[in-house]
Each structure stands twice: as structure tokens, then as C-alpha cells.
Motif scaffolding. Structure first.
Motif, PDB file in Angstrom:
ATOM      1  N   UNK A   1       0.697  -0.931   0.017  1.00 29.09           N
ATOM      2  CA  UNK A   1       0.296  -0.040  -0.129  1.00 29.09           C
ATOM      3  C   UNK A   1       0.394   1.490  -0.035  1.00 29.09           C
ATOM      4  N   UNK A   2       0.355   2.169  -0.423  1.00 27.01           N
ATOM      5  CA  UNK A   2       0.903   3.548  -0.414  1.00 27.01           C
ATOM      6  C   UNK A   2       0.480   4.395   1.192  1.00 27.01           C
ATOM      7  N   UNK A   3       0.752   5.303   1.263  1.00 23.30           N
ATOM      8  CA  UNK A   3       0.989   6.100   3.208  1.00 23.30           C
ATOM      9  C   UNK A   3      -0.115   6.407   3.132  1.00 23.30           C
ATOM     10  N   UNK A   4      -0.711   6.514   3.202  1.00 19.39           N
ATOM     11  CA  UNK A   4      -2.165   6.678   4.010  1.00 19.39           C
ATOM     12  C   UNK A   4      -3.253   6.135   2.757  1.00 19.39           C
ATOM     13  N   UNK A   5      -3.322   5.747   2.021  1.00 23.87           N
ATOM     14  CA  UNK A   5      -3.862   4.985   0.966  1.00 23.87           C
ATOM     15  C   UNK A   5      -5.519   4.701   1.618  1.00 23.87           C
ATOM     16  N   UNK A   6      -4.947   3.298   2.610  1.00 18.32           N
ATOM     17  CA  UNK A   6      -6.510   3.230   3.396  1.00 18.32           C
ATOM     18  C   UNK A   6      -7.143   3.815   3.983  1.00 18.32           C
TER      19      UNK A   6
END
Length: 267
Positions: free
Chosen positions: A196-201
Motif C-alpha cells: 500500500x501507499x502511505x495513507x492509502x487506506x
């Protein structure tokens, strides 16, 4: 030096996140301090994911190299003794191959986000869910979530300080479900991908909450994704409802250890 995998559970509220930081408490620092009580040669451990400040875990995985052989059960018991009173627990430990890596051997990460919709603030669940006062509609959120599945450029849903080399990721699952709770409804977002990317969720959930509240049409999520522009993202949800619940491996050391234990039989 034998290598061990540790499955770790923690309440993220007291910590600045997983990763060790100067002058701020971290989960990594707490686990490393406990390990050094058993083996002073331990310098650093590696984890499957670097959860942010306030984010929880029920299935974080890390590995460490120790100077001597430990029975995995005794290792987890000793670490839990030295971790007290921090809200961190080693729920499983397993011996691994020397080249096994908690981060680089992982093939899947699964997050759960819990959102509580009700007028009254939570008491028992305070700090463990994102509380919103307005009612939310499940079906539009489920419709909007389908736009995000698959391989995309997720620049819109990526923090401006994200250090990933590419914004292109494959989202394997984003299921939104609801269940009634006393005086409200808990919405659960089950999210799975290799990475995942940072802060994606949290960006996904904050945006989908706007859909559920009626502020966004579901198709606007598809438009935001296509924009590849952080400004097109909805609000980012707080960290309190987010949990790292599972890390998947092609050769899961915990599954192998459980199978070996089951096959041992009575002495």
C-alpha cells in the motif's frame, strides 16, 4: 544466528507508529527493548509494514536474529513479560529460514477499518473506531468501492509525503459491510493488496464515508481516481479505526509451526 518471526498485536494510541523515532515512543522501540532484555546483541528488527501513529495491529509481523536458540513459545512468553505494561503482545513466534524477511517475503497485506455511525460517542470502543454522528448508506459505498479495485495509478489516494517509488498499485479487495450495534451501525472496510501507499487506506475510507453520507455520488470516486491528483481526494479518515490484521507469505512460518506442533502427537 537463528532467525525468528514474531506476530505482534498492539493498541496504537500511545505510539508515534511502528517505526522507531527520536524522542517519540514507537512499537518497534518497545519490542526491541524487550528483546534486548533477553539478548543484548539485538540492534534492530524489521517489520512487514510501518503503521502510522495511532494505527492498531492484530497481525503485524517482524523478524529478529538472536544469539542462541529459543523455543518459540518460551520466546513469546519471555517477550510478553518484558513488554508489560505497554499495550503490545507477541501472539505467536516461529523459527524461520535465515533468509526469510518479514517485509520482503510478504505477498499480501490485509487491513481492516472500523467506522461507528451513531449519535452518541463510543465509550468501550473509544480510540478503536472512527466515530461519525451521521447515518451512512451502505449500498453507495459498496458501489463506489468497486471503482478502486484492480491496478491503477493511486496518486489521488496517496499522501504527499509518500516515499514509494511508484503510485501504481493493485488493489485486490475492498469490501464494505455493515452490522448493527447498540444504538448505531458499525461499517467495516476489508482491504487487501500486496502493498500500500502511505495513507492509502485512510484516504479510501474518508472518501467512501462522504459517499455514504450523500455528499459524493459513487461515480465521483472513479473521477477522483482518474484525476491522479491528491486535491481530488476526499477527507482522510483518522487512524483510530485502522488495523493491520494479516500479512500473507508463500511459506508462512506460523502455519508451518502450527502444522509441526499438530503432527507431533502426545509423548
Amino acid at each position: 544466528m537463528p532467525r525468528y518471526a514474531l506476530k505482534i498485536e498492539y493498541h496504537g494510541a500511545p505510539f508515534s507508529g511502528w517505526q522507531r523515532q527520536n524522542d517519540h515512543p514507537s512499537v518497534q522501540e518497545a519490542v526491541e527493548a524487550a528483546l534486548r532484555r533477553l539478548d543484548p546483541s539485538v540492534t534492530a528488527i524489521a517489520a512487514a509494514g510501518r503503521t502510522d501513529a495511532g494505527v492498531h495491529a492484530t497481525g503485524q509481523v517482524a523478524h529478529c536474529d538472536l544469539a542462541r536458540d529459543w523455543d518459540p513459545f518460551r520466546l513469546s512468553e519471555a517477550l510478553n513479560y518484558h513488554l508489560k505494561p505497554a499495550p503490545v503482545a507477541i501472539v505467536e513466534a516461529a523459527r524461520t529460514a535465515d533468509d526469510w524477511h518479514a517485509r520482503f517475503s510478504a505477498r499480501e497485506r490485509r487491513y481492516l477499518f472500523r467506522l461507528l455511525s451513531r449519535r452518541a460517542p463510543p465509550t468501550h470502543e473509544a480510540g478503536l473506531v472512527w466515530h461519525v454522528r451521521q447515518a451512512l448508506d451502505l449500498a453507495p459505498m459498496q458501489e463506489a468501492a468497486r471503482h478502486l479495485l484492480g491496478r491503477h495509478d493511486f496518486t489521488t489516494f496517496r499522501s504527499s509525503i509518500c516515499q514509494a517509488e511508484s503510485p501504481v498499485k493493485t488493489l485486490d479487495r475492498l469490501d464494505v459491510s455493515a452490522r448493527e450495534t447498540p444504538h448505531g451501525t458499525e461499517f467495516r472496510f476489508d482491504v487487501r493488496a500486496r502493498s500500500f501507499l502511505h495513507n492509502q487506506v485512510r484516504s479510501f475510507v474518508g472518501t467512501l464515508e462522504r459517499v455514504g453520507a450523500g455528499g459524493w455520488d459513487p461515480d465521483r470516486v472513479a473521477q477522483a481516481l482518474a484525476a491522479r491528483d491528491r486535491a481530488a481526494c476526499g477527507p482522510v479518515s483518522p487512524p483510530t479505526g485502522l488495523y493491520l490484521v494479516h500479512v500473507g507469505y508463500p511459506d508462512d512460518p506460523f502455519a508451518a509451526a502450527a502444522a509441526a506442533g499438530a503432527g507431533a502427537g502426545p509423548e
